[in-house]
Design a protein around this motif. Structure first.
Motif, mmCIF file in Angstrom:
data_model
loop_
_atom_site.group_PDB
_atom_site.id
_atom_site.type_symbol
_atom_site.label_atom_id
_atom_site.label_comp_id
_atom_site.label_asym_id
_atom_site.label_seq_id
_atom_site.Cartn_x
_atom_site.Cartn_y
_atom_site.Cartn_z
ATOM 1 N N THR A 53 0.823 -1.215 0.000
ATOM 2 C CA THR A 53 0.000 0.000 0.000
ATOM 3 C C THR A 53 0.859 1.268 0.000
ATOM 4 O O THR A 53 0.317 2.366 -0.044
ATOM 5 N N HIS A 54 2.161 1.109 0.076
ATOM 6 C CA HIS A 54 3.036 2.290 0.010
ATOM 7 C C HIS A 54 2.895 2.912 -1.390
ATOM 8 O O HIS A 54 2.979 2.204 -2.397
ATOM 9 N N PRO A 55 2.665 4.219 -1.460
ATOM 10 C CA PRO A 55 2.331 4.835 -2.754
ATOM 11 C C PRO A 55 3.321 4.534 -3.874
ATOM 12 O O PRO A 55 2.917 4.341 -5.022
ATOM 13 N N PHE A 56 4.618 4.460 -3.536
ATOM 14 C CA PHE A 56 5.585 4.391 -4.631
ATOM 15 C C PHE A 56 5.889 2.966 -5.080
ATOM 16 O O PHE A 56 6.593 2.768 -6.059
ATOM 17 N N VAL A 57 5.331 1.988 -4.399
ATOM 18 C CA VAL A 57 5.447 0.611 -4.896
ATOM 19 C C VAL A 57 4.627 0.485 -6.181
ATOM 20 O O VAL A 57 5.068 -0.112 -7.166
ATOM 21 N N ARG A 58 3.456 1.082 -6.176
ATOM 22 C CA ARG A 58 2.641 1.031 -7.403
ATOM 23 C C ARG A 58 3.337 1.776 -8.548
ATOM 24 O O ARG A 58 3.349 1.324 -9.672
ATOM 25 N N ARG A 59 3.927 2.927 -8.195
ATOM 26 C CA ARG A 59 4.595 3.664 -9.280
ATOM 27 C C ARG A 59 5.743 2.855 -9.854
ATOM 28 O O ARG A 59 5.924 2.762 -11.066
ATOM 29 N N TRP A 60 6.539 2.230 -8.965
ATOM 30 C CA TRP A 60 7.637 1.398 -9.473
ATOM 31 C C TRP A 60 7.084 0.260 -10.352
ATOM 32 O O TRP A 60 7.611 0.011 -11.440
#
Ligand code: SF4
Ligand code: SF4
Length: 781
Positions: A468-475
């Motif tokens: 759920t950390h925002p930048f995991v999805r971006r990566w």
């Protein structure tokens, strides 16, 4: 490499989190008659394990019809539904006769028409269709679908009278009546059950000859305990049969809409399926038996005795009660309602696990793929022209009207925000499952994937904390697009292992001198790039055999200067139970138009964390309804670099759901407004992930009051939704300055809402969403 399938969606995800609200039902199957004049041997009502029809009254009594009609109207009004569909069904509904049919339709129209648009339909075998009945159909605008399995030989295979006589000629007579000019408006189409013993092209041609407005193909009811016939042991006979029809249909220029094929094609272009048999759309349907009992979909009768029962009825229970029944509610949860195999399937957003009844197996119920899985896989592959496996699944085709209304009003409740967060998590999981196809070529990623899958089984809460950390999805998105490094998957897994406080040892990549551990921070090393060994145990982390970080999962002290150990912990703000990260280490946080700040000094971080805590508390006090969304969705704040003009800047990115970026601002009040503003963008981005609010093929732009240049619809929608919230916050603040701000933002919102509504580009849900904003603005007057 075979795809591990145990990395699963949160069972409560994708809209399935209990919110205390009921997803409304808009489709009703009314069993007007519980007997039939035919004795088809593939009938799921009379020829399958559930024989409950024997205890039902032959016909629905008038008082039962009145009660059903009242319940439907009550439900439609309570949920402000625009329209509902009612299908008169059986057995054979024409056994009711013209007068009974007339009275039933009149009762339904009387009750429902004043509340919602009533789409009244009937499914019939056609044997008893007469001009008198057609007159009733036309008078009440009832559209009838007729069951026909093909030419005479095909139809006679199953659809016979009890004495074995053919029904074919009678059905053709009914279809001729429906084709006649007087009754054509009542002709909805033909429903054909597939039998692979029939010649697909002859069946297709026979159906086409009846000039139906629509054709639908139904796979014969089967499940894992009673699998379908597979002649000669062929793996995919049903796909082969349907694909023969598909080839001919394409060659003919698609002369008639075939619902199953068109639904698959629609899912390939990101739209919702129009069929219950495929796709991830919610099955918002309930059956009412002749005695007034609510039941789940009829096809469940093919599973076991009592499979469709709910124990509820229209006299004692509301439709809301039926909608809350677990067997009905689970059908509304999209991806989350499927088994682990389907959730990890690359074609799940097209297939949707197939028809619910076809998943049944004694022992574990419906937690299986369809018994037609190989056929569905092949059918999807060909009809959707082999979708890319790295496309993430959409976890649900839409948000319920209730949630859209709630969000459209402006603040939205915590329940709606939780749904958006669950959708986000399901999308991240789908992205990772898609990426897992590639880990075979990257040993570092492969080790990370194995650990992540293992942790997902043993410690799912730890995996969730990282995903759920925002930048995991971006990566993950960048990785899908070839713009980021797959081996970072090992960093994601390592961070989850730290959260889980378990022992793990794996290689992790070093990029730009750092090992990034999402949600935790970063470890600075000597090398710019490469791979190092990272071991973790009880939350302690060692890199390259050296003990570096004790208890890495503990929040970093904001005031602490970075020491020689190379550990750059993320600094967290605790605000009355809400944990917010000040994110200045994540390597994937640079997704905004404005450059991000590099690692902050201890003093600067302390200033930021203190001000963030005060701003969140200020939102709690002055705009508590917006605080629900802020506290539920906001996980990280990224400091942006000031550009020297003195302007405050803030930003949010759909790809980094849960994060907001801001430049330093002088006061808490300004920061509070910026946070509310950007969280609105996050909410709308998440809603747009699963709900088409406007026609994306329409490239027209519109003029909005706050910009000189014309804006695309998505930009205007984002602007108006954010400005609505900003106006709402200023509205609550005292003094002439606040009053001036309120008026400016209100006028901007007001003007842009009109422009959006006038452009004619909004879908039905989009129109509803924007009109809800309009109601909020009008309410301020
Ligand atoms: S017409 Fe329909 S309800 Fe009647 S026996 Fe055939 S399949 Fe069953
Ligand atoms: S093809 Fe099979 S595994 Fe994939 S979603 Fe459909 S039923 Fe499930």
């Amino acid at each position: 490499m075979s795809r591990p399938s145990s990395l699963r969606s949160d069972p409560a995800g994708a809209g399935g989190e209990p919110t205390g609200r009921v997803a409304p039902l808009s489709q009703y199957v009314l069993k007007l008659v519980s007997r039939c004049d035919l004795a088809c041997d593939h009938c799921y009502v009379y020829e399958h394990p559930d024989q409950s029809w024997r205890r039902q009254p032959r016909m629905m009594a008038p008082e039962t019809v009145e009660a059903v009609a009242g319940r439907i109207a009550e439900h439609a009004a309570a949920h402000r539904l625009d329209g509902v569909r009612v299908v008169l069904h059986g057995g054979e509904p024409l056994l009711a006769g013209a007068a009974r049919l007339d009275a039933t339709a009149a009762a339904l129209r009387r009750a429902v028409d004043p509340v919602a648009r009533l789409d009244l339909r009937m499914q019939s075998n056609g044997v008893l269709l007469t001009p008198a009945i057609c007159d009733v159909l036309v008078a009440h605008d009832i559209k009838v679908g007729i069951s026909l399995d093909g030419d005479r030989a095909a139809n006679d295979r199953h659809r016979r009278h009890a004495n074995g006589a053919s029904s074919h000629r009678q059905v053709l007579r009914a279809l001729a009546l429906l084709r006649s000019p007087d009754y054509r408006s009542a002709y909805a189409g033909i429903l054909c059950t597939v039998d692979v013993a029939n010649d697909p092209i002859r069946v297709y041609e026979a159906l086409l000859a009846e000039e139906p407005p629509h054709v639908d193909f139904l796979l014969p009811h089967a499940n894992w305990d009673n699998p379908p016939a597979r002649p000669d042991g062929r793996a995919t006979p049903y796909a082969d049969w349907l694909l023969a029809v598909h080839r001919r249909w394409l060659a003919d220029g698609r002369p008639v809409p075939i619902r199953l094929l068109e639904s698959l094609i629609a899912t390939a272009s990101g739209h919702g399926s129009r069929s219950e048999a495929v796709g991830l759309g919610p099955a918002d349907l309930v059956v009412v038996e002749t005695d007034g009992t609510f039941e789940q979909v009829d096809s469940l009768k093919s599973a076991f005795e009592g499979a469709a029962a709910t124990g509820l009825d229209v006299f004692r229970h509301r439709v809301d009660d039926a909608a809350a029944h677990p067997g009905i509610a689970v059908r509304q949860t999209g991806l989350a309602g499927l088994c682990a195999t389907c959730r990890a399937c690359p074609v799940v957003r097209h297939c949707g696990g197939g028809l619910y009844a076809h998943r049944y197996r004694a022992g574990n119920g419906f937690d299986n793929p369809s018994v037609y899985c190989p056929d569905l896989l092949e059918l999807v592959r060909v009809v959707t022209a082999a979708p890319a496996v790295d496309e993430p699944a959409r976890p649900a085709d839409s948000l319920s009207p209730d949630v859209l209304d709630d969000l459209g009003a402006g603040p939205g409740t915590a329940g709606s925000a939780e749904q958006l967060a669950a959708i986000h998590l399901a999308l991240v999981r789908a992205l990772l499952v898609a990426l897992s196809d590639r880990v075979g070529s990257d040993p570092v990623a492969a080790e990370g994937w194995r650990l992540l899958v293992d942790l997902d089984d043993r410690r799912p809460e730890a995996v969730r904390a990282v995903l759920t950390h925002p930048f995991v999805r971006r990566w993950a998105r960048r990785c899908r697009d070839g713009a980021a490094d797959l081996s970072y998957l090992a960093c994601v897994a390592a961070a989850a292992a730290v959260h889980a406080r378990v022992r793990a040892d794996l290689p992790v990549p070093v990029r730009d001198g750092l090992v990034g551990l999402p949600t935790l921070g970063a470890i600075a090393g000597r090398a710019e790039r490469g791979v190092v060994r990272l071991a973790t145990d009880e939350g302690d982390v060692r890199v390259g055999g050296r003990r570096v970080i004790p208890d890495a999962g503990r929040d970093g002290d904001p005031a602490r200067a970075d020491g020689p150990d190379g550990w750059l912990p993320v600094r967290a703000v605790g605000v009355d139970g809400h944990r917010l990260l000040l994110e200045d280490t994540d390597p994937h946080r640079d997704c905004y138009d404005v450059p991000v700040e590099p690692r902050l000094t201890g003093a600067a971080a302390l200033g930021w964390t203190r001000q963030l805590a005060r701003a969140v508390r200020r939102i709690d006090v002055e705009a508590p309804d917006y605080a629900a969304g802020v506290r539920t969705l906001l996980r990280a704040v990224v400091p942006l670099r000031a550009d020297g003009t003195g302007r405050f800047r803030s930003a949010a990115a759909g790809a980094a759901f849960g994060a907001v970026a801001v430049t330093a601002v002088p006061d808490d009040a300004t920061l509070a407004v910026l946070l509310v503003h950007e969280v609105q963008h996050l909410k709308l981005s998440a809603a747009l992930d699963v709900c088409d609010l406007f026609d994306r093929d329409d490239t027209r732009t519109l003029t909005v009051p706050w910009r000189d240049d014309p804006r695309p619809v998505e930009g205007a929608l984002h602007g108006v939704y954010a400005h609505l919230a900003v106006a709402d916050v200023w509205r609550r603040r005292p003094g002439p300055v606040a009053e001036g701000h309120f008026r400016r933002y209100r006028d901007w919102t007001d003007g842009a809402i009109d422009a959006l509504l006038d452009l004619g580009v909004l879908t039905a849900p989009g129109d509803r969403f924007v009109r809800r904003m309009r109601a909020t603005v009008d309410g301020w007057a």
